[in-house]
Scaffold this motif. Structure first.
Motif, PDB file in Angstrom:
ATOM      1  N   ALA A 118       0.847  -1.190   0.000  1.00  0.00           N
ATOM      2  CA  ALA A 118       0.000   0.000   0.000  1.00  0.00           C
ATOM      3  C   ALA A 118       0.880   1.237   0.000  1.00  0.00           C
ATOM      4  CB  ALA A 118      -0.913  -0.002   1.222  1.00  0.00           C
ATOM      5  N   ARG A 119       0.223   2.365  -0.250  1.00  0.00           N
ATOM      6  CA  ARG A 119       0.935   3.642  -0.266  1.00  0.00           C
ATOM      7  C   ARG A 119       0.060   4.713   0.369  1.00  0.00           C
ATOM      8  NH1 ARG A 119       3.894   6.124  -5.567  1.00  0.00           N
ATOM      9  NH2 ARG A 119       4.966   7.806  -4.484  1.00  0.00           N
ATOM     10  N   ALA A 120       0.679   5.561   1.182  1.00  0.00           N
ATOM     11  CA  ALA A 120      -0.037   6.666   1.819  1.00  0.00           C
ATOM     12  C   ALA A 120       0.162   7.934   0.993  1.00  0.00           C
ATOM     13  CB  ALA A 120       0.486   6.883   3.228  1.00  0.00           C
ATOM     14  N   PHE A 121      -0.922   8.665   0.795  1.00  0.00           N
ATOM     15  CA  PHE A 121      -0.901   9.938   0.085  1.00  0.00           C
ATOM     16  C   PHE A 121      -1.413  11.013   1.033  1.00  0.00           C
ATOM     17  CE2 PHE A 121      -1.489   6.629  -3.066  1.00  0.00           C
ATOM     18  CZ  PHE A 121      -0.660   7.015  -4.117  1.00  0.00           C
ATOM     19  N   SER A 122      -0.678  12.104   1.155  1.00  0.00           N
ATOM     20  CA  SER A 122      -1.109  13.227   1.984  1.00  0.00           C
ATOM     21  C   SER A 122      -1.939  14.191   1.148  1.00  0.00           C
ATOM     22  CB  SER A 122       0.102  13.981   2.540  1.00  0.00           C
ATOM     23  OG  SER A 122       0.817  13.165   3.423  1.00  0.00           O
ATOM     24  N   GLU A 123      -3.079  14.603   1.716  1.00  0.00           N
ATOM     25  CA  GLU A 123      -3.915  15.623   1.077  1.00  0.00           C
ATOM     26  C   GLU A 123      -4.248  15.276  -0.370  1.00  0.00           C
ATOM     27  OE1 GLU A 123      -5.112  18.422   2.758  1.00  0.00           O
ATOM     28  OE2 GLU A 123      -4.145  17.714   4.580  1.00  0.00           O
ATOM     29  N   LEU A 124      -4.688  14.059  -0.624  1.00  0.00           N
ATOM     30  CA  LEU A 124      -5.034  13.596  -1.967  1.00  0.00           C
ATOM     31  C   LEU A 124      -6.534  13.752  -2.204  1.00  0.00           C
ATOM     32  CD1 LEU A 124      -4.233  12.007  -4.601  1.00  0.00           C
ATOM     33  CD2 LEU A 124      -4.938   9.957  -3.347  1.00  0.00           C
ATOM     34  N   ARG A 125      -6.913  14.397  -3.299  1.00  0.00           N
ATOM     35  CA  ARG A 125      -8.322  14.543  -3.643  1.00  0.00           C
ATOM     36  C   ARG A 125      -8.868  13.187  -4.105  1.00  0.00           C
ATOM     37  NH1 ARG A 125     -11.517  18.199  -3.768  1.00  0.00           N
ATOM     38  NH2 ARG A 125      -9.974  19.878  -3.766  1.00  0.00           N
ATOM     39  N   CYS A 126      -9.942  12.748  -3.460  1.00  0.00           N
ATOM     40  CA  CYS A 126     -10.638  11.515  -3.819  1.00  0.00           C
ATOM     41  C   CYS A 126     -12.077  11.892  -4.175  1.00  0.00           C
ATOM     42  CB  CYS A 126     -10.627  10.522  -2.649  1.00  0.00           C
ATOM     43  SG  CYS A 126      -8.980  10.026  -2.105  1.00  0.00           S
ATOM     44  N   THR A 127     -12.470  11.621  -5.400  1.00  0.00           N
ATOM     45  CA  THR A 127     -13.797  12.002  -5.879  1.00  0.00           C
ATOM     46  C   THR A 127     -14.577  10.734  -6.182  1.00  0.00           C
ATOM     47  OG1 THR A 127     -12.887  14.047  -6.794  1.00  0.00           O
ATOM     48  CG2 THR A 127     -15.042  13.341  -7.622  1.00  0.00           C
ATOM     49  N   PHE A 128     -15.672  10.540  -5.450  1.00  0.00           N
ATOM     50  CA  PHE A 128     -16.475   9.336  -5.641  1.00  0.00           C
ATOM     51  C   PHE A 128     -17.860   9.526  -5.028  1.00  0.00           C
ATOM     52  CE2 PHE A 128     -14.232   9.017  -1.691  1.00  0.00           C
ATOM     53  CZ  PHE A 128     -15.129   8.446  -0.806  1.00  0.00           C
ATOM     54  N   CYS A 129     -18.832   8.920  -5.651  1.00  0.00           N
ATOM     55  CA  CYS A 129     -20.200   8.851  -5.140  1.00  0.00           C
ATOM     56  C   CYS A 129     -20.736  10.214  -4.674  1.00  0.00           C
ATOM     57  CB  CYS A 129     -20.302   7.807  -4.055  1.00  0.00           C
ATOM     58  SG  CYS A 129     -19.789   6.191  -4.632  1.00  0.00           S
ATOM     59  N   GLY A 130     -20.555  11.242  -5.516  1.00  0.00           N
ATOM     60  CA  GLY A 130     -21.144  12.540  -5.254  1.00  0.00           C
ATOM     61  C   GLY A 130     -20.369  13.452  -4.341  1.00  0.00           C
ATOM     62  N   ARG A 131     -19.198  13.043  -3.886  1.00  0.00           N
ATOM     63  CA  ARG A 131     -18.357  13.897  -3.034  1.00  0.00           C
ATOM     64  C   ARG A 131     -16.950  13.968  -3.604  1.00  0.00           C
ATOM     65  NH1 ARG A 131     -19.438  13.669   3.413  1.00  0.00           N
ATOM     66  NH2 ARG A 131     -21.689  13.601   3.293  1.00  0.00           N
TER      67      ARG A 131
END
Length: 187
Positions: free
Chosen positions: A62-75
């Motif tokens: 796995a990999r950790a991302f800081s402050e990553l925009r995740c866009t899914f299911c209306g948000r």
């Protein structure tokens, strides 16, 4: 101060807007700007991301991302730390990490800032859990408490220094106690 726009727009309109600093999120038709990270928040985020990436990334777990925009299911949200298992990290045609992440992270970690609404942060964690996230954490530096959220379960509270924190199944090699996490603030 967290800013909220009262004008309702679509998610498509939101995604065309320029990025803000600190990041803005799109929740229920509204734009909500996150607070600027302060010392405790930033320290825990940096140390936590580094710890995850030192242990899990080299083995392609796995990999950790800081402050990553995740866009899914209306948000469209920006968790403090979004952890994706290696096979779920989107890639572009060159095999590089893609710029756009259109799914919930496998593990979402939020670090509460002094002026941030715990309710809004918790709602983002619950939204992630509803759409496939294995585990969510809410870290409260002022209370030195970690709330662990699992799908369809009551949150588990970790507030004793010797307690080992619960981690997702893919991250079993991580052995972190409450004392270790908040000890990062003393270093």
């Amino acid at each position: 101060m967290v800013q909220t726009s009262s004008k309702r727009i679509t998610i498509e309109e939101f995604l065309k807007l320029p990025e803000t600093e600190p990041a803005s999120e799109y929740i229920d038709g509204q734009i909500i700007q996150k607070p600027m990270p302060q010392g405790k928040h930033s320290t825990i985020r940096t140390e936590f991301s580094t710890t995850i990436n030192v242990i899990l990334k080299p083995r392609q777990v796995a990999r950790a991302f800081s402050e990553l925009r995740c866009t899914f299911c209306g948000r469209s949200i920006v968790p403090d730390i979004a952890v994706f298992t290696s096979q779920r990290i989107p890639r572009d045609q060159n095999g590089e990490v893609a710029n756009t992440f259109l799914s919930a992270p496998d593990w979402t970690i939020e670090i509460l800032s002094p002026e941030q609404s715990q309710t809004k942060v918790t709602k983002n964690i619950l939204h992630c859990l509803d759409y496939g996230t294995e585990m969510g954490w809410l870290i409260d530096p002022d209370e030195q408490t970690v709330f662990v959220f699992l799908p369809k379960q009551q949150p588990i509270v970790f507030d004793k220094p010797e307690q080992l924190l619960l981690v997702p199944s893919f991250a079993n090699e991580l052995s972190l106690s409450v004392k270790v996490v908040f000890g990062w603030l003393l270093e």
